[in-house]
Design a protein around this motif. Structure first.
Motif, short mmCIF file in Angstrom:
data_model
loop_
_atom_site.label_atom_id
_atom_site.label_comp_id
_atom_site.label_asym_id
_atom_site.label_seq_id
_atom_site.Cartn_x
_atom_site.Cartn_y
_atom_site.Cartn_z
N ILE A 61 45.75 41.28 33.23
CA ILE A 61 45.58 39.86 33.54
C ILE A 61 46.81 39.31 34.23
O ILE A 61 46.72 38.63 35.27
CB ILE A 61 45.26 39.06 32.26
CG1 ILE A 61 43.82 39.36 31.80
CG2 ILE A 61 45.45 37.56 32.48
CD1 ILE A 61 43.47 38.78 30.45
N PHE A 66 41.27 41.04 37.40
CA PHE A 66 40.22 40.42 36.59
C PHE A 66 39.38 41.48 35.91
O PHE A 66 38.80 42.35 36.58
CB PHE A 66 39.34 39.52 37.47
CG PHE A 66 38.26 38.81 36.72
CD1 PHE A 66 38.58 37.92 35.71
CD2 PHE A 66 36.93 39.02 37.03
CE1 PHE A 66 37.59 37.25 35.01
CE2 PHE A 66 35.92 38.36 36.34
CZ PHE A 66 36.26 37.47 35.32
N ASP A 75 35.63 35.44 38.64
CA ASP A 75 36.66 36.13 39.40
C ASP A 75 37.44 35.15 40.27
O ASP A 75 38.68 35.21 40.35
CB ASP A 75 36.06 37.26 40.24
CG ASP A 75 34.87 36.81 41.08
OD1 ASP A 75 34.38 35.67 40.89
OD2 ASP A 75 34.43 37.60 41.93
N PHE A 78 39.54 32.89 38.04
CA PHE A 78 40.68 33.68 37.60
C PHE A 78 41.77 33.69 38.66
O PHE A 78 42.95 33.41 38.38
CB PHE A 78 40.23 35.10 37.28
CG PHE A 78 41.34 36.04 36.90
CD1 PHE A 78 41.83 36.08 35.60
CD2 PHE A 78 41.89 36.90 37.84
CE1 PHE A 78 42.85 36.95 35.24
CE2 PHE A 78 42.92 37.78 37.50
CZ PHE A 78 43.38 37.80 36.19
#
Length: 455
Positions: A61, A66, A75, A78
């Protein structure tokens, strides 16, 4: 240890912190549900940190990788929150929690080998919070738990050090997660959520926080245990109804009735909610949720015979898959011993990469006990070791080398397969446990076909 800067028992203070986006959030447990939850809070502009004991997950992370490729939409979220430095992850709970105003618990609640719910992760974190939680913080439990767990155990665990006292300088509530793996972004932004606090004031504060982040309908509950009771009631309803239809499907097979045709017609009745039969019910929710209520029944000297019967039916379905397979081999006068059988799909549900409590594992073990060589093909598990077997990379390469195939998971990829492909198998035996294949079409391809519940 720094004190929480915001009094999470003060409606105005919390409201101001949301407006200024100064509220600091810690999500403990950043797996299938916890990570999307943390990303949702970060997307709303709140500084969020995720805590997990999985070091490789945390490292990935923080490196911008992802991990949930089967959760559409997250995604991009993120990438945005990592880029804007609104979200990061750590294994250090001692550092993350004291600097947070709001602590969300999204921890697993599995069951042990005796089907007893295992709350060890929540208990461990609860005891740790008693040491590191800053005064005036708010803890929200999203994990699915039995009614009464918050009031009877969690409050005591967090209060254990005598440093924190409920309703005095720490506060707690629940907002059970309500999302379907593979569709979490849709569900988080559309489905109602249940909210219950240790008191009415905390309930209102939790509502204001979740309205800020998710903007969905929030159903106010009188307390934590009622909210958890609703969550279990809805999930176990599905487990029971799947068992009901699966049991009917076994009888319909003997009667020469196609269960799919029955269900399509039954759906037209206004108050019928359709469920489908299959090879078993897996995943981290339904089987465990039923045993959570059964565990509560034991504790309270209650009787939940319908739930218990439903579990027994669903747990017997893998055995029926084996019987269908044996019947197919008998039709072509072949001994299943030393046969090679392809398992199509090992995920517990379609279109997700998740094998928790999947019926595929039971089916594989039972086949191996019969002397079968088992091959696996799953679009979400290609060329990896799973259940002690190296999965296949390419379906076209393996089909000519097997005697039979069993569709265990209804992935979309399998719904698009040309039936003629299965004619390449040595004994042309096809078992469909998910109602994907039309029996007449299979017959036209000269396949030895067995469909669960297809008559």
């Amino acid at each position: 240890m720094s004190n929480s800067r915001i009094n999470m028992n003060n409606v105005e203070a919390v409201s101001n912190s949301l407006t200024s986006k100064s509220l600091k959030v810690c999500v403990i447990g950043i797996g299938r549900i916890g990570l999307p939850t943390a990303l949702s809070f970060a997307k709303s502009g709140l500084e969020t940190i995720g805590v997990d004991i999985n070091e490789s997950l945390v490292q990935n992370i923080n490196s911008g990788k992802f991990p949930l490729k089967d959760e559409p939409g997250y995604d991009k979220i993120f990438d945005d929150v990592i880029k804007n430095k609104k979200f990061s992850a750590t294994t250090n709970i001692e550092k993350a929690v004291p600097n947070s105003d709001l602590v969300l618990l999204s921890l697993p609640t599995p069951m042990d080998e005796n089907n007893v719910p295992d709350y060890s992760a929540l208990r461990t974190v609860g005891m740790k919070l008693s040491e590191v939680l800053s005064p005036n913080s708010l803890v929200i439990v999203e994990s699915t738990i039995e009614p009464g767990f918050i009031e009877d155990e969690m409050v005591s665990l967090i209060s254990k050090s005598d440093r924190l006292k409920i309703n005095d300088n720490f506060f707690i509530g629940v907002c059970p997660e309500n999302a379907n793996p593979g569709e979490i972004l849709h569900d988080f932004t559309n489905l109602p959520r249940l909210v219950g606090g240790i008191n009415q004031n905390i309930t209102q504060i939790i509502k204001s926080i979740y309205n800020f982040v998710f903007n969905v309908e929030l159903v106010e509950m009188p307390n934590c245990k009622t909210a958890n009771a609703v969550k279990l009631t809805t999930n176990v309803f599905r487990d029971i109804n799947i068992a009901y239809i699966s049991e009917l499907a076994l009888m319909f097979e003997k009667l020469g009735i196609d269960t799919n045709i029955v269900l399509e017609a039954a759906k037209k009745k206004y108050n019928f909610q359709v469920h489908y039969p299959g090879s078993g019910v897996g995943g981290p929710c339904l089987p465990i949720n039923s045993y959570q209520l059964l565990n509560t029944a034991r504790r309270t000297n209650s009787n939940l015979s319908i739930i218990e019967s439903g579990r027994k039916i669903n747990e017997k379905m893998p055995e029926h898959v084996i019987n269908l397979t044996l019947d197919g081999f008998q039709e072509c006068n072949q001994n299943i011993k030393e046969a090679t059988i392809l398992i199509l799909g090992i995920s517990y549900k379609p279109n997700v990469k998740d094998i928790q409590l999947t019926p595929a594992e039971i089916i594989i073990k039972k086949l191996q006990e019969l002397g079968v060589t088992v091959c696996i093909y799953d679009p979400y598990f290609k060329d990896v070791d799973v259940f002690g077997i190296k999965s296949e990379k390419n379906l076209d390469d393996i089909i000519p080398n097997v005697d039979a195939a069993i569709i265990v998971t209804g992935h979309d990829e399998f719904k698009k397969l040309e039936l003629s492909k299965f004619s390449q198998m040595k004994n042309k035996i096809l078992i469909d446990t998910r109602g994907i294949i039309e029996p007449n079409s299979a017959k036209n391809e000269n396949l030895i076909f067995r469909g669960l519940g297809r008559g």
